[in-house]
Structures are given as structure tokens and as C-alpha cells.
Design a protein around this motif. Structure first.
Motif, PDB file in Angstrom:
ATOM      1  N   ALA A  35       0.814  -1.225   0.000  1.00  0.00           N
ATOM      2  CA  ALA A  35       0.000   0.000   0.000  1.00  0.00           C
ATOM      3  C   ALA A  35       0.843   1.268   0.000  1.00  0.00           C
ATOM      4  N   HIS A  36       1.987   1.270   0.698  1.00  0.00           N
ATOM      5  CA  HIS A  36       2.789   2.489   0.830  1.00  0.00           C
ATOM      6  C   HIS A  36       3.499   2.879  -0.459  1.00  0.00           C
ATOM      7  N   GLU A  85      -5.273   8.268  -4.395  1.00  0.00           N
ATOM      8  CA  GLU A  85      -6.213   8.488  -3.287  1.00  0.00           C
ATOM      9  C   GLU A  85      -7.340   7.466  -3.329  1.00  0.00           C
ATOM     10  N   GLU A  86      -7.807   7.171  -4.536  1.00  0.00           N
ATOM     11  CA  GLU A  86      -8.892   6.198  -4.681  1.00  0.00           C
ATOM     12  C   GLU A  86      -8.301   4.813  -4.916  1.00  0.00           C
ATOM     13  N   LYS A 102      -5.598  -2.010  -5.989  1.00  0.00           N
ATOM     14  CA  LYS A 102      -5.411  -3.025  -4.950  1.00  0.00           C
ATOM     15  C   LYS A 102      -4.685  -4.251  -5.504  1.00  0.00           C
ATOM     16  N   LYS A 103      -5.002  -4.620  -6.742  1.00  0.00           N
ATOM     17  CA  LYS A 103      -4.316  -5.752  -7.353  1.00  0.00           C
ATOM     18  C   LYS A 103      -2.847  -5.419  -7.592  1.00  0.00           C
ATOM     19  N   ALA A 104      -2.582  -4.170  -7.971  1.00  0.00           N
ATOM     20  CA  ALA A 104      -1.194  -3.748  -8.155  1.00  0.00           C
ATOM     21  C   ALA A 104      -0.458  -3.731  -6.816  1.00  0.00           C
ATOM     22  N   MET A 105      -1.152  -3.306  -5.760  1.00  0.00           N
ATOM     23  CA  MET A 105      -0.567  -3.345  -4.411  1.00  0.00           C
ATOM     24  C   MET A 105      -0.194  -4.776  -4.032  1.00  0.00           C
TER      25      MET A 105
END
Length: 367
Positions: free
Chosen positions: A59-60, A65-66, A72-75
């Protein structure tokens, strides 16, 4: 509590332990878990680690922002490597990454391949680290939480015990974060509606699971004969007590008569793609019939599915009878169900074969 018979265990670690601040991985809470795994291996106990945390770990690295599904998949893709690297540096033996989706688990051939791969890794002294493949999963393919995934893995691994790490000491009679007089339930012998009511819908601020998903996982595991524990993963005391044969949290006792491997897989791992609705008086275990389900007994077909897909068999009043693999597609079964002449339906079935095969049925409730 007797843990001297343990030969294989699965331990599940959540995102809150991996990346508690969503600012990359931290080894702060993982050291005691790693030490526990090491000590288990020294005692000859094979271990599989189910670890969440890829999204939280990555996540970091993102400024959006969205947090869309794509983000999320990239995270997950970026965080998975960091999470594996964090675990790997805590051990002086080899680890292996195993990424799964529910599609892998509900397909019998792929399920057997998962079992074979994990067995081979363990037999060669390598620690399998399992996570859901969040990078590619869709709503249709995902398990959704690693609590339930850990129970499915424990069943495939033929584990003796499943240890689920939580942010509290175990299951309480009420939410301990809101009630000072909440009491820990040290033993649970039967998981019923009252246990689910206690669990509620609390969800971690970091992960996707909560106490409810842990109860679901415990139900899956105990029905396979697996001792299941919910313990506080944030304290080393939990793991020391487990090694001493003590119960540090909530111990869910396994069923006296566990389901067979195939029955368990059908009941708790496969996902129904459709429904076969029968009359309320229908009895699948009626010994007068040579087949578990005839065309004449079929009232309605719901959903779209192919040959070999899992379906739910239920009565018209909603009572669930069984889960089974269908030998017919939904299109053909709908045609059979719509025939007004029951003799035609049965004659048609005699030509094309049984709707369900007895070796691919898991009875859910006596009809």
C-alpha cells in the motif's frame, strides 16, 4: 491439550501482523511466529504457513487516493515480493511461495496438484508460504479471506492442527474491544448458530477477515478432524504455551467422526454453480431407487452450469440436502424438469445416464 501427536500443522498469519501500519512489512510481530515455526520443525512437526499481507505490504508504494480494484491488485503484486522477502530473512532454511485461487481448490485435479506440491516441499525441508493470488482473483474465483483459505489448505495437507492468529486472545462471549466484562471461551465443542452470533461481523482495519471468518475456518477444519485454535498472534506467550501443550486461546475440538477427504472437499471447498430443486418429500437416500436423483423427482433448475460443475440439491422449502457434481448441464436438466410426463424424463435418463453419481455426492442434511 495434547499436542504430542502433531505431525503436521498449518499456521495462519494476518495482514495486521505483517504490515500493522500499512507502511510496508514489519518483523516486529513476526519474530515470535518464526521462532515458533522453527521450534516445531525441530520437534519433527511439518509446518505450512498461510500468510496474508500482500495488499497491506504494498500500500505504501502507491499514491492514488482512490483505491480501485486495479490499484489493490497492483498493491498485491508489489507487496507480495516484500512480504515473501520479510518472511524469508527470518528463517535459515528455504521457503517457497504458493499462490492460490478458489478455482484451484475447487477443481479436483488442481486440488490434488496443490496437495502434491505442498507435500513435496515439506518432505524436502522447505517451508510453503501460501497466500491467495489477489493479483488475478475475481469475485467468482476468490476465497475472499485467508482464514477460510487456511482451513482448506489444512484439509489438503492432512494437518493435525490449525492455528489462526488474531488480535485478541480467542473467541469471547462478547466483543472484548467494547465490553470490559467479556469472557474468553477456552473450549468450543460444537460450532452452531450461537457461536456465529457471538462472533458477529467484526472486521480488522487492516485485513479482510474478522472473527466470523475464523469461526467458518474452524468449522471447516474441525469437520476434517483438525484441532483448531484461535490465539493472540501479537504476543509470544501464545506460541510458548502451545509448545508447552497449553491452550492459550480458544480450542475448537474436532468432530469425533470426521468427514472423509472427498466428502469434506465437496462440502467445504467446492462452490455450487447452480441448484437442483426437488419436492419437499424427496429422499435422496431412499433405497428403493437405484439412482440418487431421477428426472421425475426434479422440480426446477436454477443457475447456469456445465457438466462436472458442483450443484446444490435442495427441497422446495429451502432445506439443503446435498452438494454434488452434475453429470448434466443446466440446459439439459431444465429440459428434463419441464417435461410433464415423468415417465419420459426417466426414460430419457436411462438412455443418457444418471444425473448424479453416488461417489460425487456429499449429503448435507438428512432428508
Amino acid at each position: 491439550m495434547d499436542n504430542t501427536h502433531w505431525k503436521r500443522i498449518v499456521i495462519k498469519c494476518g495482514s495486521a501482523l505483517i504490515a500493522p501500519e500499512k507502511n510496508g512489512c514489519s518483523s516486529h510481530y513476526l519474530l515470535s511466529i518464526a521462532h515458533f515455526i522453527l521450534r516445531c520443525r525441530e520437534r519433527g512437526i511439518d509446518v505450512v504457513l498461510v500468510s496474508s499481507g500482500s495488499v497491506a505490504a504494498g500500500a505504501h508504494l502507491f499514491n492514488e487516493e482512490e483505491q480501485t480494484l486495479a490499484v489493490k491488485k497492483a498493491m498485491a503484486a508489489a507487496g507480495q515480493t516484500e512480504m515473501m522477502a520479510t518472511w524469508d530473512k527470518l528463517f535459515d532454511f528455504a521457503t517457497a511461495q504458493v499462490l492460490l485461487t478458489h478455482a484451484d481448490l475447487r477443481n479436483r485435479d488442481r486440488y490434488e496438484n496443490i496437495r502434491s506440491t505442498i507435500d513435496t516441499l515439506v518432505n524436502n525441508g522447505i517451508l510453503p508460504i501460501v497466500n491467495e493470488n489477489d493479483t488475478i482473483t475475481t469475485d467468482k474465483l476468490k476465497v475472499g479471506d485467508n482464514d477460510n483459505l487456511s482451513a482448506m489448505v489444512a484439509a489438503a495437507f492432512d494437518a493435525d492442527a490449525l492455528i489462526i492468529c488474531s488480535d485478541v486472545d480467542g473467541l469471547y462471549d462478547k466483543n472484548p474491544h467494547k465490553h470490559d466484562d467479556a469472557k474468553l471461551l477456552s473450549w468450543v465443542t460444537n460450532i452452531d448458530e450461537s457461536i456465529y452470533a457471538i462472533a458477529g461481523d467484526a472486521v480488522s482495519s487492516v485485513g479482510t477477515g474478522g472473527m466470523k471468518t475464523k469461526i467458518q475456518a474452524a468449522e471447516k477444519a474441525t469437520s476434517h478432524g483438525i484441532d483448531t485454535f484461535i490465539v493472540n498472534g501479537f504476543t509470544e506467550l501464545s506460541f510458548n504455551q502451545l509448545l508447552q501443550g497449553k491452550n492459550p486461546g480458544t480450542h475448537f475440538q474436532p468432530l469425533a467422526k470426521p468427514l472423509s477427504d472427498h466428502q469434506h472437499w465437496m462440502t467445504h471447498t467446492t462452490r455450487a454453480q447452480g441448484e437442483l430443486v426437488v419436492e419437499d418429500h424427496f429422499d435422496m437416500q431412499d433405497e428403493e431407487h437405484n439412482e440418487p436423483l431421477t428426472g421425475a423427482a426434479l422440480k426446477e433448475v436454477k443457475g447456469q452450469f456445465n457438466v462436472g460443475d458442483t450443484v446444490l440439491v435442495r427441497k422446495d422449502d429451502g432445506t439443503k440436502i446435498a452438494k454434488a457434481r452434475s453429470n448434466y448441464s443446466s440446459c439439459l436438466l431444465s429440459f428434463i424438469a419441464e417435461q410433464e410426463n415423468p415417465e419420459y424424463a426417466d426414460e430419457f435418463q436411462k438412455t443418457t445416464g444418471p444425473i448424479l453419481s453416488e461417489n460425487n455426492i456429499a449429503i448435507l442434511e438428512e432428508s
